[in-house]
Design an enzyme around this catalytic site. Sequence first.
Site, PDB file in Angstrom:
ATOM      1  N   ASP A 138      83.038 -62.359  66.464  1.00 30.02           N
ATOM      2  CA  ASP A 138      83.980 -62.389  67.584  1.00 30.02           C
ATOM      3  C   ASP A 138      85.090 -63.400  67.311  1.00 30.02           C
ATOM      4  O   ASP A 138      84.897 -64.604  67.466  1.00 30.02           O
ATOM      5  CB  ASP A 138      83.226 -62.758  68.872  1.00 30.02           C
ATOM      6  CG  ASP A 138      84.132 -62.731  70.094  1.00 30.02           C
ATOM      7  OD1 ASP A 138      85.287 -62.250  69.977  1.00 30.02           O
ATOM      8  OD2 ASP A 138      83.674 -63.191  71.169  1.00 30.02           O
ATOM      9  N   GLU A 164      85.225 -59.175  75.246  1.00 30.76           N
ATOM     10  CA  GLU A 164      84.973 -57.892  74.582  1.00 30.76           C
ATOM     11  C   GLU A 164      83.540 -57.422  74.755  1.00 30.76           C
ATOM     12  O   GLU A 164      83.260 -56.232  74.697  1.00 30.76           O
ATOM     13  CB  GLU A 164      85.292 -58.012  73.080  1.00 30.76           C
ATOM     14  CG  GLU A 164      84.174 -58.572  72.176  1.00 30.76           C
ATOM     15  CD  GLU A 164      83.770 -60.007  72.502  1.00 30.76           C
ATOM     16  OE1 GLU A 164      84.578 -60.708  73.152  1.00 30.76           O
ATOM     17  OE2 GLU A 164      82.663 -60.422  72.129  1.00 30.76           O
ATOM     18  N   ARG A 206      81.538 -57.297  77.305  1.00 29.36           N
ATOM     19  CA  ARG A 206      81.316 -56.421  78.462  1.00 29.36           C
ATOM     20  C   ARG A 206      81.898 -55.023  78.222  1.00 29.36           C
ATOM     21  O   ARG A 206      81.424 -54.055  78.804  1.00 29.36           O
ATOM     22  CB  ARG A 206      81.892 -57.087  79.725  1.00 29.36           C
ATOM     23  CG  ARG A 206      83.380 -57.284  79.693  1.00 29.36           C
ATOM     24  CD  ARG A 206      83.847 -58.285  80.749  1.00 29.36           C
ATOM     25  NE  ARG A 206      83.543 -59.667  80.369  1.00 29.36           N
ATOM     26  CZ  ARG A 206      83.797 -60.724  81.135  1.00 29.36           C
ATOM     27  NH1 ARG A 206      84.337 -60.559  82.329  1.00 29.36           N
ATOM     28  NH2 ARG A 206      83.499 -61.942  80.719  1.00 29.36           N
ATOM     29  N   ASP A 222      77.311 -63.514  67.539  1.00 29.55           N
ATOM     30  CA  ASP A 222      77.624 -62.719  68.722  1.00 29.55           C
ATOM     31  C   ASP A 222      76.893 -61.371  68.760  1.00 29.55           C
ATOM     32  O   ASP A 222      77.125 -60.563  69.638  1.00 29.55           O
ATOM     33  CB  ASP A 222      79.145 -62.527  68.838  1.00 29.55           C
ATOM     34  CG  ASP A 222      79.625 -62.538  70.279  1.00 29.55           C
ATOM     35  OD1 ASP A 222      78.858 -62.957  71.161  1.00 29.55           O
ATOM     36  OD2 ASP A 222      80.774 -62.110  70.515  1.00 29.55           O
ATOM     37  N   ASP A 241      89.168 -61.402  74.437  1.00 27.13           N
ATOM     38  CA  ASP A 241      87.968 -62.185  74.119  1.00 27.13           C
ATOM     39  C   ASP A 241      86.820 -61.858  75.078  1.00 27.13           C
ATOM     40  O   ASP A 241      85.689 -62.273  74.850  1.00 27.13           O
ATOM     41  CB  ASP A 241      88.302 -63.680  74.168  1.00 27.13           C
ATOM     42  CG  ASP A 241      87.297 -64.521  73.384  1.00 27.13           C
ATOM     43  OD1 ASP A 241      86.462 -63.927  72.667  1.00 27.13           O
ATOM     44  OD2 ASP A 241      87.346 -65.759  73.494  1.00 27.13           O
ATOM     45  N   LYS A 258      74.036 -56.761  72.867  1.00 33.59           N
ATOM     46  CA  LYS A 258      75.438 -56.913  72.440  1.00 33.59           C
ATOM     47  C   LYS A 258      75.475 -57.086  70.924  1.00 33.59           C
ATOM     48  O   LYS A 258      74.885 -58.018  70.383  1.00 33.59           O
ATOM     49  CB  LYS A 258      76.062 -58.131  73.134  1.00 33.59           C
ATOM     50  CG  LYS A 258      77.476 -58.475  72.631  1.00 33.59           C
ATOM     51  CD  LYS A 258      78.106 -59.658  73.393  1.00 33.59           C
ATOM     52  CE  LYS A 258      79.432 -60.096  72.776  1.00 33.59           C
ATOM     53  NZ  LYS A 258      80.048 -61.255  73.468  1.00 33.59           N
ATOM     54  N   LYS A 281      90.372 -66.853  69.460  1.00 31.93           N
ATOM     55  CA  LYS A 281      89.660 -68.093  69.769  1.00 31.93           C
ATOM     56  C   LYS A 281      90.239 -69.215  68.930  1.00 31.93           C
ATOM     57  O   LYS A 281      90.529 -69.011  67.755  1.00 31.93           O
ATOM     58  CB  LYS A 281      88.181 -67.957  69.401  1.00 31.93           C
ATOM     59  CG  LYS A 281      87.357 -67.138  70.354  1.00 31.93           C
ATOM     60  CD  LYS A 281      85.909 -67.101  69.885  1.00 31.93           C
ATOM     61  CE  LYS A 281      85.063 -66.200  70.753  1.00 31.93           C
ATOM     62  NZ  LYS A 281      84.920 -66.664  72.146  1.00 31.93           N
TER      63      LYS A 281
HETATM   64  N1  BES Z   1      80.992 -64.317  72.497  1.00 30.47           N
HETATM   65  C1  BES Z   1      81.677 -64.995  73.517  1.00 30.47           C
HETATM   66  C2  BES Z   1      80.772 -65.877  74.362  1.00 30.47           C
HETATM   67  C3  BES Z   1      80.063 -67.014  73.675  1.00 30.47           C
HETATM   68  C4  BES Z   1      80.564 -68.299  73.781  1.00 30.47           C
HETATM   69  C5  BES Z   1      78.889 -66.813  72.987  1.00 30.47           C
HETATM   70  C6  BES Z   1      79.888 -69.341  73.168  1.00 30.47           C
HETATM   71  C7  BES Z   1      78.217 -67.858  72.390  1.00 30.47           C
HETATM   72  C8  BES Z   1      78.716 -69.132  72.477  1.00 30.47           C
HETATM   73  C9  BES Z   1      82.345 -63.987  74.455  1.00 30.47           C
HETATM   74  O1  BES Z   1      82.766 -62.809  73.868  1.00 30.47           O
HETATM   75  C10 BES Z   1      83.556 -64.644  75.002  1.00 30.47           C
HETATM   76  O2  BES Z   1      84.425 -64.963  74.240  1.00 30.47           O
HETATM   77  N2  BES Z   1      83.586 -64.826  76.298  1.00 30.47           N
HETATM   78  C11 BES Z   1      84.712 -65.417  76.953  1.00 30.47           C
HETATM   79  C12 BES Z   1      84.971 -64.618  78.199  1.00 30.47           C
HETATM   80  C13 BES Z   1      86.237 -64.975  78.908  1.00 30.47           C
HETATM   81  C14 BES Z   1      87.443 -64.622  78.080  1.00 30.47           C
HETATM   82  C15 BES Z   1      86.254 -64.235  80.213  1.00 30.47           C
HETATM   83  C16 BES Z   1      84.357 -66.852  77.287  1.00 30.47           C
HETATM   84  O3  BES Z   1      83.201 -67.107  77.635  1.00 30.47           O
HETATM   85  O4  BES Z   1      85.209 -67.707  77.162  1.00 30.47           O
HETATM   86 ZN    ZN Z   2      81.778 -62.212  72.241  1.00 26.72          ZN
HETATM   87 MN    MN Z   3      84.678 -62.922  73.005  1.00 28.33          MN
END
Ligand code: BES
Ligand code: ZN
Ligand code: MN
Length: 477
Positions: A251, A331, A333, A270, A329, A246, A258
Site C-alpha cells: 500500500d 483502498e 474498503r 497490508d 489511501d 484484505k 503515503k
Molecule cells: N493500510 C492502511 C492502514 C494501516 C495503517 C495499516 C497502519 C497498518 C498500519 C490503510 O489502507 C490506510 O491507509 N488507511 C488510511 C485511511 C484514511 C485515508 C481514511 C489511514 O488509516 O490513514
Molecule cells: Zn491499506
Molecule cells: Mn491505504
Amino acid sequence: MTKISAIASIKPNQSVFVLTDKWKNKPEFSINSAENDYLTSYFKDGDKKQIVFNSLGRIICVQLIDLKKDLHKLLEDCRKQGATMADSVNSLKASEFTIANATNKIDLSYAVAEGAALANYQFIRHKPSAQKQANTLKNIYLAGKNIKAPALNNVNIVTEATCKARDLVNEPVNHLNAQGLADAFKLMGKAAGFKVEVLNKAKISQLKMGGLLAVNAGSVDEPTFSIMEYKPKNAKNKKPYVLVGKGIVFDTGGLSLKPTPNSMDAMKCDMAGAAAVGATIYAIAKAKLNLHVIALVPATDNRPGFNAFAPGDIITMMDGSTVEMLNSDAEGRMVLADALHYAKKFNPELTIDVATLTGAAMAAIGQNAIVSMGNAPEKHTNKLKASGYKVHERLAEMPFWDDYNDMLKSDIADQKNLGGPYAGSITAGKFLEKYTNYPYYHLDIAGPAFIPAKDGYRIKGGTGVGVRLLFDFFNSK
Ligand code: BES
Ligand code: ZN
Ligand code: MN
C-alpha cells in the site's frame, strides 16, 4: 517447523521446563542433589517465581505459577515463558527440551509449547549468511499422562499455520504480488485439502468488481480474487462461515501517496488479513474440523502509476452502487466491499473480515489488540471475544451505531470512501457493512499485524495475528 510431541519420560540431561505451583510440588524429572539444594533454597522465601539457568550444558527453567489467577492470564504467562525457554535453548544450540507440568492444568503445557514454537520462528530465507544463526530448537516434548493427542495435534497445526501467515506477511511485494499470494493459497490448499479457485483480471472485470479494479488501475501487476473452500461431508453448519481478508500486497497510498519513512515502510503487511484467513482455513482443513468454511481474498497492490484512480473519481462497485473515492489511501474498503458483496451468494451463517484497515485502529488501542465491530448476534461475538482472551488476541469492540453512516454521505455518489476526522476505524466498518446482507463482524488488525520489535513469542515483523483467534473460535463450535 518446531515439532511438539508427547514423551513417556524425561531423558536425563535434557533441557527441561518445570511448571508447578510450589517448588515442593515439583514434577518428576532428573535433577542432581546440587541442583536440588540450590533450587530449594532459591525458592525458600516464597517471593521468587522463576529461574532459568544453564546447568552443565542443559537449560533448567522453573516456573512457579499462581493457580488462583484467571486461566487466560496463566495461559499467556506460559506462552511468554515458553518463548524465554526457546530463546535459552537456542542460545545453547540445543535441539530439544521437555515440559514437565506438576499442575492439573494440562492446557498450560500446550501454552508453553505454543509460545516456544512461535518464538522459534525466523524469517531468514533471503539471508543465506544467517543460516549459521538459524535456531537449533527442533523438538518440544510434553511429559505426563494427561496429554491428549488431538489437542497436541491442534497446537502443532495452529503454530504452523501462524508461521505460514507470518511468512506471507514478511515476504516483500517484489517477491509476493497478488498472483504470488494466490499461488501460495493454492499450495496451501493442496497441502491441507481445501479447494482454491483464483479469478484473474479478465474474470474480475467480467464480474464488474469495480472496487478491486479501481485500486488495481495504478499497478502493472494484475489483481487476483481467491476463493478458498473447505467443505467436509458431514459439516455441522448448513450455512457456511465466510472469512474475507484484505489482500493489499503493498500500500503506497496510491496518488494520495503515503509519506515515507514512517508510514509506508511496513506496508508489505497490508495483506496480513489475507494471510490470516488463508492460514485459518489451512488450519481448519488440517485439523479436519467439521465445518463448512469459505475464505475470500481480493488482492492487488495500491500504486500511483498509469491510470491510478484519482481523488474525486466515482467508482461503480460490484453491487452496482457508487462510491466517491476521495482518498486513494482508503483502498482497503474498496477491495473488501466487492468481496463482501460476492459473499452474499453463499448465504453465510456469519461473515468475518480481517483487515489492516485503518491507522485509526492502531491510534485507538495500539499494537496489543484487535479493533472489532459488527452486527453479528451475540452467540457468535461472545464466543469470538472469549477466544480472544483465551489465545491473547483480544478484541476491543467499538460501537457500530448507524449515526456514523452520516459521515460517509456523498452529494454525488451513494457513499464516499472517507469518513470525517474522527472515528476512522468505525466509519471504515460502516462503509463495509453497506455491502453485506448477513450477520457481519469486522476485525481491524492494523495495530497488531506487524510489530517493530520482538515481544516474547511475537517476533519482529508479521505476527500472524488472527489465525489463533479464528482457529480457536471455530474449534469451539
Ligand atoms: N493500510 C492502511 C492502514 C494501516 C495503517 C495499516 C497502519 C497498518 C498500519 C490503510 O489502507 C490506510 O491507509 N488507511 C488510511 C485511511 C484514511 C485515508 C481514511 C489511514 O488509516 O490513514
Ligand atoms: Zn491499506
Ligand atoms: Mn491505504
